[in-house]
Structure formats: structure tokens, C-alpha cells
Design a protein around this motif. Structure first.
Motif, mmCIF file in Angstrom:
data_model
loop_
_atom_site.group_PDB
_atom_site.id
_atom_site.type_symbol
_atom_site.label_atom_id
_atom_site.label_comp_id
_atom_site.label_asym_id
_atom_site.label_seq_id
_atom_site.Cartn_x
_atom_site.Cartn_y
_atom_site.Cartn_z
ATOM 1 N N LEU A 36 0.891 -0.983 -0.584
ATOM 2 C CA LEU A 36 0.139 -0.321 -0.133
ATOM 3 C C LEU A 36 1.059 1.523 0.204
ATOM 4 O O LEU A 36 0.400 2.326 -0.797
ATOM 5 C CB LEU A 36 -0.867 0.036 0.925
ATOM 6 N N TRP A 39 1.694 3.788 -3.006
ATOM 7 C CA TRP A 39 0.886 4.475 -3.902
ATOM 8 C C TRP A 39 0.181 5.266 -3.171
ATOM 9 O O TRP A 39 -0.423 6.263 -3.101
ATOM 10 C CB TRP A 39 0.756 3.877 -4.570
ATOM 11 N N LEU A 40 0.180 4.935 -1.270
ATOM 12 C CA LEU A 40 -0.455 5.541 -0.207
ATOM 13 C C LEU A 40 0.109 6.248 0.593
ATOM 14 O O LEU A 40 1.569 6.229 1.502
ATOM 15 C CB LEU A 40 -1.485 4.995 -0.163
ATOM 16 N N GLN A 106 -7.126 -8.494 -5.461
ATOM 17 C CA GLN A 106 -6.721 -7.672 -6.759
ATOM 18 C C GLN A 106 -7.727 -8.331 -8.093
ATOM 19 O O GLN A 106 -7.450 -9.805 -7.553
ATOM 20 C CB GLN A 106 -5.563 -7.499 -7.292
ATOM 21 N N LYS A 108 -10.191 -9.268 -9.153
ATOM 22 C CA LYS A 108 -11.518 -9.793 -9.194
ATOM 23 C C LYS A 108 -12.746 -8.250 -10.069
ATOM 24 O O LYS A 108 -13.922 -8.569 -9.911
ATOM 25 C CB LYS A 108 -11.797 -10.333 -8.203
ATOM 26 N N ASN A 113 -16.319 -2.659 -9.876
ATOM 27 C CA ASN A 113 -17.123 -2.704 -9.891
ATOM 28 C C ASN A 113 -17.985 -1.359 -8.522
ATOM 29 O O ASN A 113 -18.717 -0.621 -8.539
ATOM 30 C CB ASN A 113 -17.856 -3.556 -9.492
ATOM 31 N N CYS A 135 -3.920 9.166 -10.441
ATOM 32 C CA CYS A 135 -3.541 7.726 -10.475
ATOM 33 C C CYS A 135 -1.639 8.143 -10.279
ATOM 34 O O CYS A 135 -2.074 9.253 -12.170
ATOM 35 C CB CYS A 135 -3.796 6.734 -11.158
ATOM 36 N N ASN A 139 1.721 3.674 -11.931
ATOM 37 C CA ASN A 139 0.428 3.300 -11.055
ATOM 38 C C ASN A 139 -0.683 1.993 -12.197
ATOM 39 O O ASN A 139 -1.582 2.188 -11.996
ATOM 40 C CB ASN A 139 -0.435 4.108 -9.667
ATOM 41 N N ARG A 141 -1.844 -0.356 -12.618
ATOM 42 C CA ARG A 141 -3.210 -1.217 -11.908
ATOM 43 C C ARG A 141 -4.625 0.210 -11.711
ATOM 44 O O ARG A 141 -5.148 0.206 -12.138
ATOM 45 C CB ARG A 141 -3.029 -1.975 -10.716
ATOM 46 N N ARG A 148 -10.638 1.887 -17.761
ATOM 47 C CA ARG A 148 -11.766 0.496 -18.245
ATOM 48 C C ARG A 148 -12.880 1.456 -18.106
ATOM 49 O O ARG A 148 -13.745 0.256 -18.636
ATOM 50 C CB ARG A 148 -11.422 -0.466 -17.011
#
Ligand SMILES: CC(C)(COP(=O)(O)OP(=O)(O)OC[C@H]1O[C@@H](n2cnc3c(N)ncnc32)[C@H](O)[C@@H]1OP(=O)(O)O)[C@@H](O)C(=O)NCCC(=O)NCCS
Length: 190
Positions: A36, A39-40, A106, A108, A113, A135, A139, A141, A148
Motif C-alpha cells: 500500500l 502509492w498511498l 486484486q 476480481k 465495480n 493516479c 500506478n 493497475r 476501463r
């Protein structure tokens, strides 16, 4: 605002974060610290369940003040991460969404969603006009999520975030209410 609860499907639900979620959320952070932290910016400052509880209390104040809220994401009854609105910019009818997921949840589609539910709520219920996602350029993902969801790429915020000992550049993505409405049917088929 009514009670905040999104049932995405039989496995995935989002609920407003409550203080009682602090221990489970903190242990998830403990198990995912290096991942984590990449990126956080808040990971090193979350050192105890009490820190997490205080953070959830501050989110609740944000919610009560009508500035937006944050939800936990449950998958098959397990808390897996969070998604939230940064304080809503009512003057300009816009909001930014932030999120994180434990590493082993990750892949799924949980966050894509969850974002879809929070974006739809922002437009349909809150009547906002613009949703942003920022983002770090590295990063991959995280960038894949707005891509998407067919967000527009608006540009680069140079050195937009400080991560402990260095700046990162951010990609800025946005979705407008009118465009979301137009592509909603297409998204449901994806
Ligand atoms: C950013 C982050 C949430 C992305 O997680 P993720 O699992 O890649 O995103 P999703 O939950 O949307 O899952 C998408 C993946 O599930 C797959 N998937 C499976 N079912 C899916 C479905 N129904 N819908 C969409 N995607 C689905 C996708 O193909 C994709 O897999 P791929 O990367 O192999 O192509 C996660 O990596 C994370 O929390 N990282 C650390 C913290 C962070 O960076 N936060 C964001 C700061 S800006």
C-alpha cells in the motif's frame, strides 16, 4: 442522503465505514503495508486501530457535513479495502474518488465495480457533473480502472503527490455526467 449501502452482486457490497470496522481495516493495512505504501501517502501515519478509528470518525464528520462519504468493500463477507469521495466540491459540482484494495483481492473486478457504483451515485443521487480519478503515472493497475470505465484523460499533474520522500506525477482522468449517461448501457455489458 439515505443509508449508504450498495449491493453489487451476491459477493460484493459497499457499506458506509463505521468505527466498528477499524480493527479489521487496520489488520488489513498491517498485512499490506509495503504494497500500500508504494502509492498511498497515509500508510506510515496509520499505526494503530485507534488511528484508523479516528480516521473513520473524521470521514463520518465529512459525511454528516454533506461533503461526501467513504465505504468499506466487502467480498464474501470479508472487508477487502475502501473507496471514498474526497470532500465534494459543491461550488463546481465535482468530486474526486480514491480507493485501495488488499493485494490478494486484486484481479476480481472489485474496484472497477465499486467505482461504477460510486460514480453512478455521484451523478444520479448527488447530481454532480464531474468525477475525477488521479493516479500516479507509474500506478498501472490504478490507471487501468478509469481507463476501463472509459474516463477521459485530461493530462498530467506534475509532482501532484508527495509520497514520504519523493513526488510523483499524477494522471488526471475525468467522467462527465452526460458522458456517463450515454455509455451506461455499454458499460453494463462489459
Ligand atoms: C488500484 C487497485 C485498487 C487496483 O486493483 P485491481 O484488482 O487491479 O482492480 P479491480 O478490482 O477493478 O480488478 C480489475 C482486474 O480484475 C479483472 N476482473 C475480473 N472480473 C472483473 C469484472 N467483473 N470487472 C472488471 N474487471 C474484472 C480485470 O481483468 C482486472 O484484471 P487484470 O489487471 O489482470 O486485467 C489495487 O491495485 C490497489 O489498491 N493498489 C494499492 C493502492 C492504490 O494504488 N490505490 C490507488 C491510488 S490512486
Amino acid at each position: 442522503m439515505g443509508p449508504i449501502h450498495f449491493i453489487i452482486d451476491q459477493d460484493i457490497e459497499l457499506r458506509l465505514l463505521a468505527e466498528q470496522d477499524a480493527p479489521a481495516l487496520f489488520s488489513l493495512i498491517e498485512q499490506n503495508r509495503p504494497y500500500l505504501r508504494e502509492w498511498l501517502p497515509w500508510v506510515d501515519y496509520t499505526r494503530s486501530a485507534e488511528d484508523e478509528r479516528a480516521f473513520i470518525r473524521s470521514l463520518y464528520e465529512q459525511y454528516k457535513g454533506n461533503h461526501g462519504f467513504a465505504c468499506g468493500i466487502w467480498y464474501q463477507g470479508q472487508i477487502t479495502g475502501t473507496i471514498g469521495y474526497h470532500p465534494i466540491d459543491w461550488a463546481h459540482h465535482k468530486v474526486e474518488i480514491g480507493y485501495w484494495l488488499a493485494a490478494n483481492y486484486q484481479g476480481k473486478g472489485l474496484m472497477t465495480n465499486a467505482c461504477r457504483a460510486m460514480i453512478t451515485y455521484a451523478f444520479d443521487t448527488l447530481k454532480l457533473n464531474r468525477v475525477e480519478i488521479r493516479c500516479a503515472t507509474g500506478n498501472i493497475r490504478s490507471c487501468a480502472i478509469p481507463q476501463r470505465l472509459d474516463f477521459k484523460f485530461d493530462g498530467i499533474v506534475k509532482q501532484g503527490e508527495w509520497l514520504y520522500d519523493h513526488f510523483v506525477d499524477l494522471f488526471l482522468y475525468s467522467m462527465l455526467a452526460g458522458d456517463w449517461e450515454k455509455q451506461r448501457d455499454v458499460q453494463h455489458e462489459k
